[in-house]
Scaffold this motif. Sequence first.
Motif, PDB file in Angstrom:
ATOM      1  N   ASN A   1       0.813  -1.212   0.000  1.00  0.00           N
ATOM      2  CA  ASN A   1       0.000   0.000   0.000  1.00  0.00           C
ATOM      3  C   ASN A   1       0.851   1.268   0.000  1.00  0.00           C
ATOM      4  O   ASN A   1       0.351   2.344  -0.310  1.00  0.00           O
ATOM      5  N   ALA A   2       2.129   1.148   0.343  1.00  0.00           N
ATOM      6  CA  ALA A   2       3.006   2.322   0.440  1.00  0.00           C
ATOM      7  C   ALA A   2       3.165   3.023  -0.914  1.00  0.00           C
ATOM      8  O   ALA A   2       3.304   4.231  -0.982  1.00  0.00           O
ATOM      9  N   VAL A   3       3.130   2.230  -1.984  1.00  0.00           N
ATOM     10  CA  VAL A   3       3.226   2.790  -3.336  1.00  0.00           C
ATOM     11  C   VAL A   3       2.048   2.237  -4.126  1.00  0.00           C
ATOM     12  O   VAL A   3       2.020   1.055  -4.458  1.00  0.00           O
ATOM     13  N   PRO A   4       1.042   3.075  -4.405  1.00  0.00           N
ATOM     14  CA  PRO A   4      -0.166   2.589  -5.063  1.00  0.00           C
ATOM     15  C   PRO A   4       0.083   2.098  -6.484  1.00  0.00           C
ATOM     16  O   PRO A   4       1.030   2.507  -7.137  1.00  0.00           O
ATOM     17  N   GLY A   5      -0.776   1.219  -6.944  1.00  0.00           N
ATOM     18  CA  GLY A   5      -0.719   0.716  -8.310  1.00  0.00           C
ATOM     19  C   GLY A   5      -1.234  -0.706  -8.378  1.00  0.00           C
ATOM     20  O   GLY A   5      -0.707  -1.581  -7.712  1.00  0.00           O
TER      21      GLY A   5
ATOM     22  N   SER B   1      -6.736   4.272   5.471  1.00  0.00           N
ATOM     23  CA  SER B   1      -5.528   5.101   5.519  1.00  0.00           C
ATOM     24  C   SER B   1      -4.351   4.294   6.035  1.00  0.00           C
ATOM     25  O   SER B   1      -4.520   3.293   6.731  1.00  0.00           O
ATOM     26  N   GLU B   2      -3.177   4.774   5.698  1.00  0.00           N
ATOM     27  CA  GLU B   2      -1.954   4.112   6.138  1.00  0.00           C
ATOM     28  C   GLU B   2      -1.873   4.078   7.665  1.00  0.00           C
ATOM     29  O   GLU B   2      -1.473   3.089   8.257  1.00  0.00           O
ATOM     30  N   LEU B   3      -2.308   5.168   8.309  1.00  0.00           N
ATOM     31  CA  LEU B   3      -2.259   5.213   9.772  1.00  0.00           C
ATOM     32  C   LEU B   3      -3.177   4.168  10.394  1.00  0.00           C
ATOM     33  O   LEU B   3      -2.821   3.537  11.393  1.00  0.00           O
ATOM     34  N   GLU B   4      -4.359   3.974   9.809  1.00  0.00           N
ATOM     35  CA  GLU B   4      -5.278   2.958  10.330  1.00  0.00           C
ATOM     36  C   GLU B   4      -4.690   1.560  10.145  1.00  0.00           C
ATOM     37  O   GLU B   4      -4.821   0.708  11.025  1.00  0.00           O
ATOM     38  N   ILE B   5      -4.071   1.320   9.000  1.00  0.00           N
ATOM     39  CA  ILE B   5      -3.456   0.015   8.741  1.00  0.00           C
ATOM     40  C   ILE B   5      -2.335  -0.218   9.764  1.00  0.00           C
ATOM     41  O   ILE B   5      -2.266  -1.270  10.394  1.00  0.00           O
ATOM     42  N   GLU B   6      -1.475   0.785   9.947  1.00  0.00           N
ATOM     43  CA  GLU B   6      -0.381   0.669  10.912  1.00  0.00           C
ATOM     44  C   GLU B   6      -0.902   0.420  12.317  1.00  0.00           C
ATOM     45  O   GLU B   6      -0.324  -0.365  13.072  1.00  0.00           O
ATOM     46  N   ALA B   7      -2.010   1.068  12.685  1.00  0.00           N
ATOM     47  CA  ALA B   7      -2.560   0.941  14.038  1.00  0.00           C
ATOM     48  C   ALA B   7      -3.031  -0.479  14.333  1.00  0.00           C
ATOM     49  O   ALA B   7      -3.092  -0.890  15.488  1.00  0.00           O
ATOM     50  N   VAL B   8      -3.346  -1.245  13.299  1.00  0.00           N
ATOM     51  CA  VAL B   8      -3.741  -2.645  13.472  1.00  0.00           C
ATOM     52  C   VAL B   8      -2.532  -3.570  13.316  1.00  0.00           C
ATOM     53  O   VAL B   8      -2.308  -4.466  14.126  1.00  0.00           O
TER      54      VAL B   8
END
Length: 134
Positions: A25-29, A67-74
């Motif tokens: 997810n860090a680099v979309p595509g 969001s990246e923050l939500e993914i990281e939080a899990v």
Amino acid sequence: MDRLTADEQLTLKTGAFGAVFLVSNAVPGVLGMVRESIAASGALADVSGVVKEALTTGPLPQLPRDSELEIEAVVLPALGRAVEILRAKSPGDVEAYRSVVLAAAGRVAQAHRGVEPAEAAAIDKIRTALAEAA
């Protein structure tokens, strides 16, 4: 070695699959995601024992996609908790789990145009989460 409960297996799976998702997810595509998922599955195929059982049985984890923050939080807490679970129940598998998660994340990053800075940053967060449980 104690058997892992279904919840503990899901924690290991959430951490491992989530780490792959975080890097992907860090680099979309979309095209990159296909290559990345194939690369990650190759790393996951290399593991055995308790870790393999946890990663290949049961339901897939439900990961946030907003969001990246939500993914990281899990994902990041799940990685630390997974290491704690393994340390308590199957200490010989701690390093195998760390290795397979980092290998899968690394393969995902390499799969499409080499490792970009955002992917490297995600891998650093994953490495830190796996190490902090020590």
